[in-house]
Design a protein around this motif. Structure first.
Motif, short mmCIF file in Angstrom:
data_model
loop_
_atom_site.label_atom_id
_atom_site.label_comp_id
_atom_site.label_asym_id
_atom_site.label_seq_id
_atom_site.Cartn_x
_atom_site.Cartn_y
_atom_site.Cartn_z
N LEU A 1 0.84 -1.20 0.00
CA LEU A 1 0.00 0.00 0.00
C LEU A 1 0.87 1.25 0.00
N SER A 2 1.96 1.21 0.77
CA SER A 2 2.90 2.32 0.80
C SER A 2 3.53 2.53 -0.57
N ALA A 3 3.91 1.42 -1.21
CA ALA A 3 4.56 1.52 -2.51
C ALA A 3 3.60 2.09 -3.56
N VAL A 4 2.32 1.71 -3.50
CA VAL A 4 1.33 2.25 -4.43
C VAL A 4 1.21 3.76 -4.22
N LEU A 5 1.15 4.19 -2.95
CA LEU A 5 1.05 5.61 -2.65
C LEU A 5 2.27 6.37 -3.17
N GLU A 6 3.45 5.77 -3.01
CA GLU A 6 4.66 6.40 -3.51
C GLU A 6 4.59 6.58 -5.02
N GLY A 7 4.09 5.56 -5.71
CA GLY A 7 3.96 5.67 -7.17
C GLY A 7 3.03 6.81 -7.54
N VAL A 8 1.93 6.95 -6.81
CA VAL A 8 0.98 8.04 -7.07
C VAL A 8 1.64 9.39 -6.82
N LEU A 9 2.44 9.47 -5.73
CA LEU A 9 3.13 10.73 -5.42
C LEU A 9 4.14 11.09 -6.50
N ILE A 10 4.81 10.09 -7.07
CA ILE A 10 5.75 10.34 -8.16
C ILE A 10 5.02 10.97 -9.35
N VAL A 11 3.85 10.40 -9.67
CA VAL A 11 3.06 10.92 -10.79
C VAL A 11 2.61 12.36 -10.50
N VAL A 12 2.16 12.61 -9.27
CA VAL A 12 1.74 13.97 -8.90
C VAL A 12 2.90 14.95 -9.03
N ALA A 13 4.10 14.53 -8.58
CA ALA A 13 5.28 15.39 -8.69
C ALA A 13 5.57 15.75 -10.15
N ALA A 14 5.46 14.76 -11.02
CA ALA A 14 5.71 15.00 -12.44
C ALA A 14 4.72 16.01 -13.01
N LEU A 15 3.45 15.90 -12.64
CA LEU A 15 2.44 16.83 -13.12
C LEU A 15 2.69 18.24 -12.59
N LEU A 16 3.14 18.35 -11.34
CA LEU A 16 3.46 19.66 -10.78
C LEU A 16 4.64 20.31 -11.51
N ILE A 17 5.61 19.48 -11.88
CA ILE A 17 6.77 20.00 -12.62
C ILE A 17 6.33 20.56 -13.97
N VAL A 18 5.47 19.82 -14.65
CA VAL A 18 4.95 20.29 -15.95
C VAL A 18 4.20 21.61 -15.76
N LYS A 19 3.41 21.70 -14.70
CA LYS A 19 2.65 22.92 -14.43
C LYS A 19 3.57 24.12 -14.25
N GLU A 20 4.70 23.93 -13.58
CA GLU A 20 5.63 25.03 -13.35
C GLU A 20 6.47 25.33 -14.60
N ASN B 1 9.72 11.36 -17.89
CA ASN B 1 10.43 10.18 -17.40
C ASN B 1 9.96 9.81 -16.00
N ILE B 2 9.71 10.82 -15.17
CA ILE B 2 9.22 10.55 -13.80
C ILE B 2 7.84 9.89 -13.85
N LEU B 3 7.00 10.33 -14.80
CA LEU B 3 5.68 9.70 -14.95
C LEU B 3 5.83 8.21 -15.24
N TYR B 4 6.79 7.87 -16.10
CA TYR B 4 7.03 6.46 -16.44
C TYR B 4 7.50 5.68 -15.21
N GLN B 5 8.42 6.26 -14.43
CA GLN B 5 8.91 5.60 -13.22
C GLN B 5 7.78 5.39 -12.21
N GLY B 6 6.92 6.37 -12.08
CA GLY B 6 5.79 6.24 -11.16
C GLY B 6 4.85 5.13 -11.57
N TRP B 7 4.61 5.02 -12.88
CA TRP B 7 3.74 3.96 -13.39
C TRP B 7 4.33 2.58 -13.07
N LYS B 8 5.65 2.42 -13.21
CA LYS B 8 6.29 1.13 -12.93
C LYS B 8 6.15 0.77 -11.46
N VAL B 9 6.33 1.73 -10.58
CA VAL B 9 6.20 1.46 -9.13
C VAL B 9 4.77 1.03 -8.80
N ILE B 10 3.78 1.72 -9.36
CA ILE B 10 2.38 1.39 -9.08
C ILE B 10 2.05 -0.01 -9.60
#
Length: 305
Positions: free
Chosen positions: A81-100, A190-199
């Motif tokens: 469950l922790s690992a799934v949440l980490e994957g989601v956080l990675i994806v969120v971080a990538a989206l925030l980077i794109v936004k900035e 690339n971070i989005l891809y890494q997050g997907w793999k973790v999830i």
């Protein structure tokens, strides 16, 4: 009482919290002295590392709790469950980077004190690279999904930092300030891809995935070599839950065999399986030869007379 493995995993997870805070601080300082949107994005990604480290420590601590009446098989899956949440956080971080980064693509600005900022960011990246190596190696050794996910998350941060450094050097050398936000967008992909793999890996673990083929072969070999006195094994099943491995099978014995003798064979098989799969939890169903076999079968080696 926790074993040495779970204690080591918890200590590593705990150390991730101050280290991630320190790295985030360095990256934010690098952004502050340069004004680079790429360095700001890199610092934002590291802020997610802090949250992920806290979540991972909480999950690992909970997963180490012994089995109880409401969780008779233990709490191992909390790590997934922790690992799934980490994957989601990675994806969120990538989206925030794109936004900035996207607004800066259309309005790029030159950096201030670029050399100092790059040096600080390089130091933060080097610390992250070393810690990611430690966590991924420990995650594999102790079969901890949470540690592995945390290490993979930090590794994606290292990739971010490396990409940002390259992009900023190119921006300085060529004078094209737009390279700064453009590379930030590429790194976010690339971070989005890494997050997907973790999830994906973590969700697969929640589905009671079997052990690796090499581990399954070792278990079958241990059964074949140590099941002397029985007639065979069938319906062999394995599953992995966090750091725990579960092995279940049916042991066929002669119908006239005494219960005590069958129990001796079970004890011998359990010891042999634990030798090749430390900490394995084993369930053996003993049945007479008249029962119909099904599932995965294992032939027992015969000792020549």
């Amino acid at each position: 009482m926790e074993n040495s493995h779970s204690g080591t995993v918890k200590r590593l997870a705990l150390w991730s919290i101050p280290l991630s805070l320190g790295v985030m601080g360095l990256k934010l300082v690098a952004w502050w002295v340069t004004g680079s949107v790429a360095l700001l994005s890199d610092g934002m990604e590291s802020s997610v590392n802090v949250v992920a480290a806290i979540v991972a420590f909480a999950a690992i601590s909970y997963a180490a709790k012994p089995a109880d009446t409401t969780h008779p098989f233990g709490h191992h899956k909390a790590e997934y469950l922790s690992a799934v949440l980490e994957g989601v956080l990675i994806v969120v971080a990538a989206l925030l980077i794109v936004k900035e980064a996207l607004p800066a693509v259309f309005a790029p600005t030159a950096m201030e004190a670029p050399v100092l900022g790059l040096a600080i960011n390089f130091l933060a990246g080097a610390i992250n690279a070393l810690w990611a190596y430690v966590l991924i190696r420990a995650g594999r050794r102790y079969r901890s999904p949470a540690l592995s996910a945390d290490g993979q998350h930090i590794l994606s941060d290292v990739v971010t930092s490396a990409g940002v450094l390259v992009g900023l050097v190119l921006a300085i050398v060529t004078g094209y300030a737009v390279l700064d936000p453009l590379l930030a967008v590429l790194v976010a992909l690339n971070i989005l891809y890494q997050g997907w793999k973790v999830i994906a890996h973590s969700v697969d673990g929640l589905m009671d995935h079997a052990v690796e083929p090499s581990e399954a072969e070792a278990i079958q070999a241990a059964i074949a070599a140590n099941g002397t006195g029985s007639l065979g094994v069938h319906d062999l099943k394995t599953r992995r839950a966090g750091s725990a491995t579960f092995v279940d099978f049916h042991l066929v014995v002669p119908a006239a065999m005494p219960v005590g003798k069958a129990h001796e064979i079970c004890d011998r098989l359990e010891e042999a399986i634990v030798a090749v799969q430390p900490g394995a939890q084993i369930a053996i169903h003993v049945e007479p030869e008249t029962e119909k076999a099904h599932g995965i079968k294992v032939r027992i080696e015969r000792i020549p007379r």
